[in-house]
Enzyme design. Sequence first.
Site, PDB file in Angstrom:
ATOM      1  N   THR A  92       0.852  -1.053  -0.005  1.00 37.42           N
ATOM      2  CA  THR A  92       0.101  -0.013   0.075  1.00 37.42           C
ATOM      3  C   THR A  92       0.870   1.282   0.083  1.00 37.42           C
ATOM      4  OG1 THR A  92      -1.938  -0.916   1.199  1.00 37.42           O
ATOM      5  CG2 THR A  92      -1.762   1.194   1.258  1.00 37.42           C
ATOM      6  N   PHE A 106       1.143   5.220   0.962  1.00 33.69           N
ATOM      7  CA  PHE A 106       0.409   6.207   1.815  1.00 33.69           C
ATOM      8  C   PHE A 106       0.983   7.525   1.270  1.00 33.69           C
ATOM      9  CE2 PHE A 106       0.149   2.248   4.065  1.00 33.69           C
ATOM     10  CZ  PHE A 106      -1.076   2.250   4.653  1.00 33.69           C
TER      11      PHE A 106
END
Length: 276
Positions: free
Chosen positions: A172, A174
């Site tokens: 992921t 960010f």
Amino acid sequence: MTKKIAFQGEPGAFSHAAANNVFPGEEAIGCVTFEETIGAVQSGKADFAVVPVENSLYGRITDIHHLLPESGLFIIGETYLRVEMNLLGVPGATLDDIKAVQSLSVALGQCRRFISERGLRTINAVDTAGSAREVAQKADKAVAAIASRFAAEIYGLNVLASNIEDAAHNTTRFLVLSRDKQEAPQAAGKVKTTFVFRVRNVPAALYKAMGGFATNGVNMTKLESYMVGGAFTATQFYADIEGHPNDIGVQHAFEELGFFTDQFRILGVYPASENK
């Protein structure tokens, strides 16, 4: 002075782990929603926010693409977090004791192979960190949680099995958000620029707008479109490029973009993360 960092989720969430990686030792503030996370920075309750923007398996985080451009906040950094799923049990439990596993439905789906091989019953929950907290509170040796190693540390659970996810490339990305504009200097090494724009209602406007980046050697690493104002004819684009607005190639690309857009705004100029 200790900084306050907002993230979405409960203590031990993957967003909490990402915030801790960027701001080790600072005070993390968990928020229920992305709106609350961004609002914490807008109001001054938090100094920064660390929010997910895209995942290698599931694509973009739609809420962030809608909220960020209108938030008034600036992107000042990015980080990547490898999402590692772990089976967490209460102290004294062994892998053979586990009969049921609790987690967010997405996390359970990412660990289908392990769950099937062990013949475990699944329990859907609202998030991974909350599952770890509830498993710790119940203290039932037969029930485990799927969550991060960070959550295990926070709630006093043991890691009974590591990296049980089916896909090894689950990562992921960010973004770090601030109320204050903090642009990376042009000589800061690899720099990313994120911006939003809307094309004019003329034939081939998007094609022509993108042409300037190709002819000027600017690498566009992300381009997302989404409707605004509930109208099918109103489309906004969210883009990342490698480069600084002061780079001559980027300047020329933005000049060409301006001929075919009626709205354009830079959301951040920040160092590109190396921890992919």
